[in-house]
Design a protein around this motif. Sequence first.
Motif, PDB file in Angstrom:
ATOM      1  N   THR A 162      58.165 -33.153  22.659  1.00 35.52           N
ATOM      2  CA  THR A 162      58.305 -34.591  22.480  1.00 35.52           C
ATOM      3  C   THR A 162      58.798 -34.937  21.089  1.00 35.52           C
ATOM      4  N   ALA A 163      58.640 -34.043  20.130  1.00 38.55           N
ATOM      5  CA  ALA A 163      59.085 -34.326  18.771  1.00 38.55           C
ATOM      6  C   ALA A 163      60.501 -33.832  18.520  1.00 38.55           C
ATOM      7  N   ALA A 164      61.130 -33.278  19.544  1.00 37.63           N
ATOM      8  CA  ALA A 164      62.469 -32.723  19.369  1.00 37.63           C
ATOM      9  C   ALA A 164      63.466 -33.815  19.002  1.00 37.63           C
ATOM     10  N   GLN A 165      64.403 -33.457  18.184  1.00 35.14           N
ATOM     11  CA  GLN A 165      65.455 -34.394  17.794  1.00 35.14           C
ATOM     12  C   GLN A 165      66.764 -33.911  18.379  1.00 35.14           C
ATOM     13  N   THR A 166      67.725 -34.802  18.394  1.00 35.44           N
ATOM     14  CA  THR A 166      69.064 -34.457  18.857  1.00 35.44           C
ATOM     15  C   THR A 166      70.019 -34.591  17.685  1.00 35.44           C
ATOM     16  N   THR A 167      70.920 -33.636  17.544  1.00 29.75           N
ATOM     17  CA  THR A 167      71.984 -33.752  16.557  1.00 29.75           C
ATOM     18  C   THR A 167      73.237 -34.181  17.296  1.00 29.75           C
ATOM     19  N   HIS A 168      73.772 -35.324  16.901  1.00 28.31           N
ATOM     20  CA  HIS A 168      74.978 -35.882  17.512  1.00 28.31           C
ATOM     21  C   HIS A 168      76.164 -35.554  16.609  1.00 28.31           C
TER      22      HIS A 168
ATOM     23  N   ARG B 140      68.107 -42.059  18.940  1.00 28.39           N
ATOM     24  CA  ARG B 140      66.685 -42.365  18.741  1.00 28.39           C
ATOM     25  C   ARG B 140      66.308 -42.088  17.293  1.00 28.39           C
ATOM     26  N   VAL B 141      65.276 -42.769  16.834  1.00 30.30           N
ATOM     27  CA  VAL B 141      64.749 -42.502  15.501  1.00 30.30           C
ATOM     28  C   VAL B 141      64.399 -41.017  15.431  1.00 30.30           C
ATOM     29  N   GLY B 142      64.813 -40.362  14.358  1.00 26.40           N
ATOM     30  CA  GLY B 142      64.574 -38.934  14.185  1.00 26.40           C
ATOM     31  C   GLY B 142      65.799 -38.088  14.519  1.00 26.40           C
ATOM     32  N   ASP B 143      66.721 -38.643  15.293  1.00 27.60           N
ATOM     33  CA  ASP B 143      67.957 -37.918  15.598  1.00 27.60           C
ATOM     34  C   ASP B 143      68.802 -37.801  14.331  1.00 27.60           C
ATOM     35  N   VAL B 144      69.785 -36.919  14.388  1.00 27.83           N
ATOM     36  CA  VAL B 144      70.663 -36.677  13.242  1.00 27.83           C
ATOM     37  C   VAL B 144      72.111 -36.891  13.667  1.00 27.83           C
ATOM     38  N   LEU B 145      72.866 -37.599  12.824  1.00 25.15           N
ATOM     39  CA  LEU B 145      74.309 -37.712  13.006  1.00 25.15           C
ATOM     40  C   LEU B 145      74.958 -36.645  12.139  1.00 25.15           C
ATOM     41  N   LEU B 146      75.826 -35.837  12.725  1.00 25.68           N
ATOM     42  CA  LEU B 146      76.565 -34.830  11.975  1.00 25.68           C
ATOM     43  C   LEU B 146      78.000 -35.309  11.858  1.00 25.68           C
ATOM     44  N   PHE B 147      78.387 -35.698  10.644  1.00 27.34           N
ATOM     45  CA  PHE B 147      79.747 -36.148  10.364  1.00 27.34           C
ATOM     46  C   PHE B 147      80.528 -34.930   9.873  1.00 27.34           C
ATOM     47  N   ASN B 148      81.422 -34.442  10.704  1.00 30.40           N
ATOM     48  CA  ASN B 148      82.173 -33.232  10.407  1.00 30.40           C
ATOM     49  C   ASN B 148      83.475 -33.619   9.709  1.00 30.40           C
ATOM     50  N   PHE B 149      83.528 -33.437   8.376  1.00 29.70           N
ATOM     51  CA  PHE B 149      84.733 -33.777   7.622  1.00 29.70           C
ATOM     52  C   PHE B 149      84.879 -32.857   6.425  1.00 29.70           C
TER      53      PHE B 149
END
Length: 187
Positions: A24-30, A58-67
């Motif tokens: 339940t604490a898992a996060q998603t990296t987008h 969702r709160v806790g998720d991570v955005l990965l900006f690939n640049f």
Amino acid sequence: MSGLNINFVVIMALMLASVQLHGTAAQTTHVVGNALGWNIPPNGPSAYTTWASTQTFRVGDVLLFNFITGFHNVVEVPKAAYGPCTTANTISIATTGPARVTLNAPGTHYYICTVGTHCQIGQKLTINVSAISTTPSPTATPASPAPVSPPTDNTILQPPSPSFDPSFTSVAFIFLLVIGLFIFCMI
């Protein structure tokens, strides 16, 4: 002997609960833009709008900006600065790519690139972040971003490949179950 059986049942219940709580604490990296990465989109801002519409944030998720560092940046701005692509009241800035941005609050978040006229020609993103959910996110989370080399022309960056195995929780549960059964048989 019955006291030992009760202890075993309690231990097994605690192990099962800890595995479920881990999920339940898992996060998603987008990976922002998927294969496009964080670059000037060929068809304007609709590329990032379309990408965001396929995601659940969702709160806790991570955005990965690939640049590539030096070619782009990621600036979180308030709504008033998003439309005109200004840096008034900047919330945060990341100048080293790939950049990881953790979503710490629910609501609408606005991101732009302030290099040259990148924002004006479509390198901007709006997302809506939901409060923490009790169900795990279905997407795997990469352990770390893959290194990115500078493009030689109009090369599109590929997102890092996920190295997180979503079956890890199941493997951990089975491992703990086997250990518990071994201890039970020893008693």
